[in-house]
Enzyme design. Structure first.
Site, mmCIF file in Angstrom:
data_model
loop_
_atom_site.group_PDB
_atom_site.id
_atom_site.type_symbol
_atom_site.label_atom_id
_atom_site.label_comp_id
_atom_site.label_asym_id
_atom_site.label_seq_id
_atom_site.Cartn_x
_atom_site.Cartn_y
_atom_site.Cartn_z
ATOM 1 C CD GLU A 53 -2.763 -1.253 2.587
ATOM 2 O OE1 GLU A 53 -2.964 -0.201 3.343
ATOM 3 O OE2 GLU A 53 -3.381 -2.241 2.614
ATOM 4 C CD GLU B 276 -4.649 -7.938 1.723
ATOM 5 O OE1 GLU B 276 -5.569 -7.204 2.300
ATOM 6 O OE2 GLU B 276 -3.411 -7.638 1.975
HETATM 7 O O1 G3I Z 1 -6.233 -9.044 19.373
HETATM 8 C C1 G3I Z 1 -6.394 -7.802 19.975
HETATM 9 C C2 G3I Z 1 -7.302 -7.718 21.107
HETATM 10 O O2 G3I Z 1 -6.702 -8.593 22.249
HETATM 11 C C3 G3I Z 1 -7.513 -6.364 21.632
HETATM 12 O O3 G3I Z 1 -8.658 -6.434 22.644
HETATM 13 C C4 G3I Z 1 -8.079 -5.693 20.380
HETATM 14 C C5 G3I Z 1 -8.259 -4.207 20.713
HETATM 15 O O4 G3I Z 1 -8.614 -3.363 19.380
HETATM 16 O O5 G3I Z 1 -7.067 -5.503 19.123
HETATM 17 C C6 G3I Z 1 -6.794 -6.927 18.706
HETATM 18 O O6 G3I Z 1 -5.864 -6.816 17.770
HETATM 19 C C7 G3I Z 1 -6.421 -6.266 16.463
HETATM 20 C C8 G3I Z 1 -6.108 -7.474 15.471
HETATM 21 O O7 G3I Z 1 -6.417 -7.021 14.042
HETATM 22 C C9 G3I Z 1 -6.852 -8.677 15.649
HETATM 23 O O8 G3I Z 1 -8.147 -8.223 15.623
HETATM 24 C C10 G3I Z 1 -5.592 -5.110 16.251
HETATM 25 O O9 G3I Z 1 -5.882 -4.128 17.142
HETATM 26 C C11 G3I Z 1 -6.047 -4.556 14.958
HETATM 27 O O10 G3I Z 1 -5.166 -3.528 14.524
HETATM 28 C C12 G3I Z 1 -5.665 -5.760 13.922
HETATM 29 O O11 G3I Z 1 -5.963 -5.269 12.561
HETATM 30 C C13 G3I Z 1 -5.508 -6.009 11.244
HETATM 31 C C14 G3I Z 1 -4.800 -5.097 10.437
HETATM 32 O O12 G3I Z 1 -4.623 -5.754 9.242
HETATM 33 C C15 G3I Z 1 -3.712 -4.322 10.902
HETATM 34 O O13 G3I Z 1 -2.632 -5.267 11.252
HETATM 35 C C16 G3I Z 1 -6.601 -6.802 10.827
HETATM 36 O O14 G3I Z 1 -7.097 -7.809 11.482
HETATM 37 C C17 G3I Z 1 -6.428 -7.342 9.503
HETATM 38 O O15 G3I Z 1 -7.417 -8.074 8.854
HETATM 39 C C18 G3I Z 1 -5.798 -6.252 8.726
HETATM 40 O O16 G3I Z 1 -5.474 -6.668 7.218
HETATM 41 C C19 G3I Z 1 -5.122 -5.905 6.384
HETATM 42 C C20 G3I Z 1 -3.750 -6.369 5.540
HETATM 43 O O17 G3I Z 1 -2.845 -6.756 6.497
HETATM 44 C C21 G3I Z 1 -3.280 -5.439 4.583
HETATM 45 N N1 G3I Z 1 -4.541 -4.861 3.582
HETATM 46 C C22 G3I Z 1 -5.524 -4.313 4.299
HETATM 47 C C23 G3I Z 1 -6.090 -5.422 5.454
HETATM 48 C C24 G3I Z 1 -7.422 -4.975 6.131
HETATM 49 O O18 G3I Z 1 -7.240 -3.867 6.862
#
Ligand code: G3I
Length: 392
Positions: free
Chosen positions: A185, A301
């Site tokens: 990105e 994705e």
């Molecule tokens: O697991 C913790 C939980 O313990 C806590 O209570 C909660 C508080 O908000 O956060 C949880 O972790 C989150 C994690 O996803 C699991 O759900 C993180 O905050 C959150 O930032 C994380 O977001 C991920 C995001 O990328 C950032 O890494 C998404 O799951 C994931 O689907 C998303 O994937 C991205 C790709 O990498 C790149 N392309 C876009 C795609 C969607 O945004």
């Protein structure tokens, strides 16, 4: 004349009437028109019929393609039923969190001088044990950076930090990773920066050459891996996606012209079930332009969000399935496309439940399997796309 014809004519008449009524009602701020426009995406004549019992990975492999999905360490470890169906359906896996610098409760980089490979190693071992190809996601991104990054990284130490990160992480898994999302990105034309680049910490710290540097470091660390530039918003016939497609093409052309070791474009394909602006010919032309740069293409994705679709789950599932099949039938026609991965396999674990929930608070339904691991029409649509794809 079959009753079916009369039914269809009556239905079309009613739809048309709903449309007119809807447009009249719109003046009163009602959303009947919107429902009509969404209803027009729902062709109840499409059955999404699938022959046989083969899994998605088997159907893909028959055509020399790969099907895979994203999954997280915690979900694979805690849900044996999910892990079982994941292995059954997927020929490739991509970690949702574990290979990022820091995301959720996973900290690959606890501090500037250390790495915590526990979760990443578990994911690689899971892929090796279950004969799954593996995608490394992602080495350079402006999201999922650790808390210490902003206060400790500067123009003097950024290159060394990035060099050490890529050499250590990529070097650790040499020969075990099919492809790396080296840079994720990096394009955002709305930022109005040189060549449509996104304003990111990496651009600020290292300048425009950070992308070339990252690919060269990854190639040195693992010459066997396919090196991918990955991005979203490349799908639809609108000015924003068109600008992004042009800027991504320009980036790829520039990298190829200076000999950057880039091998493929990753198209994330986060689609919207209520979109009317998928233009097969425009998308086909874009894929062909990428392929003409001697690059492979991965759909990396894919999911189809139903956030703005009506409550009716049968209609939602048909509309979502149509979006999958319409998009993939074009994508898989381009032989440079080598893989399709969905961003998750089951609605039970989609990021969209948290990030793009429905206003009616009902669970979203963007993926091939429902929350009970049962096939949905989206599964049929992907299966049909593989079954109808030309063999590689
Ligand atoms: O697991 C913790 C939980 O313990 C806590 O209570 C909660 C508080 O908000 O956060 C949880 O972790 C989150 C994690 O996803 C699991 O759900 C993180 O905050 C959150 O930032 C994380 O977001 C991920 C995001 O990328 C950032 O890494 C998404 O799951 C994931 O689907 C998303 O994937 C991205 C790709 O990498 C790149 N392309 C876009 C795609 C969607 O945004």
């Amino acid at each position: 004349m079959s009753n079916n014809w009369k039914f269809n004519k009556r239905r079309d008449f009613l739809l048309g009437l709903a449309g007119i009524t809807g447009m009249v009602a719109l003046g009163k701020g009602q959303s009947i028109y919107l429902n009509y426009s969404i209803q027009s995406l729902d062709n109840q004549a499409r059955t999404f019929y699938v022959y046989g019992e083969k899994s998605l990975k088997e159907r893909a492999a028959t055509k020399g393609l790969i099907y895979g999905a994203a999954a997280s360490h915690d979900n694979l470890i805690s849900d044996s039923e999910f892990a079982k169906v994941f292995i059954q359906q997927s020929g490739m896996m991509v970690p949702e969190l574990e290979f990022k610098w820091s995301s959720g409760n996973k900290r690959l980089r606890p501090d500037q001088n250390s790495f915590d490979f526990k979760a990443a190693d578990w994911m690689i071992e899971f892929s090796q044990k279950n004969d799954l190809l593996f995608r490394g996601h992602t080495l350079v991104w402006h999201h999922a950076l650790p808390n210490w990054f902003e206060e400790q990284v500067n123009r003097q130490n950024a290159e060394l930090l990035l060099t050490k990160h890529i050499q250590t992480v990529v070097g650790r898994y040499v020969g075990k990773v099919h492809s790396w999302d080296v840079v994720n990105e990096a394009i955002a034309p709305s930022h109005n920066i040189f060549n449509g680049l996104r304003k990111t910490p990496w651009l600020d710290l290292l300048g425009t050459d950070y992308i070339d540097l990252a690919f060269r470091l990854a190639a040195q660390a693992d010459p066997s891996a396919l090196l991918v530039y990955n991005d979203f918003g490349l799908d639809y016939d609108n000015s924003k996606d068109e600008a992004k497609r042009q800027a991504v093409l320009s980036l790829l052309e520039g990298l190829k012209s200076k000999g950057t070791p880039i091998h493929a474009l990753g198209i994330q394909a986060h689609l919207s079930g209520d979109s009317h602006s998928f233009n097969p010919q425009k998308f086909r032309d874009f894929l062909s332009n990428v392929a003409s740069l001697d690059l492979k293409i991965l759909i990396t994705e894919m999911d189809v969000k139903d956030q703005n679709l009506p409550f009716d789950t049968a209609m939602r599932d048909r509309t979502i399935a149509a979006a999958y099949e319409d998009y993939l039938s074009v994508a898989l026609d381009e032989k440079a496309v080598i893989a399709v991965l969905t961003w998750g396999l089951s609605d039970k674990y989609t990021w969209l439940n948290e990030f793009q929930p429905r206003k009616d608070k009902t669970p979203v339904r963007p993926l091939p399997l429902d929350a009970q691991m049962q096939y949905k029409l989206a599964w049929n649509a992907i299966a049909r796309a593989f079954d109808h794809a030309p063999k590689r």
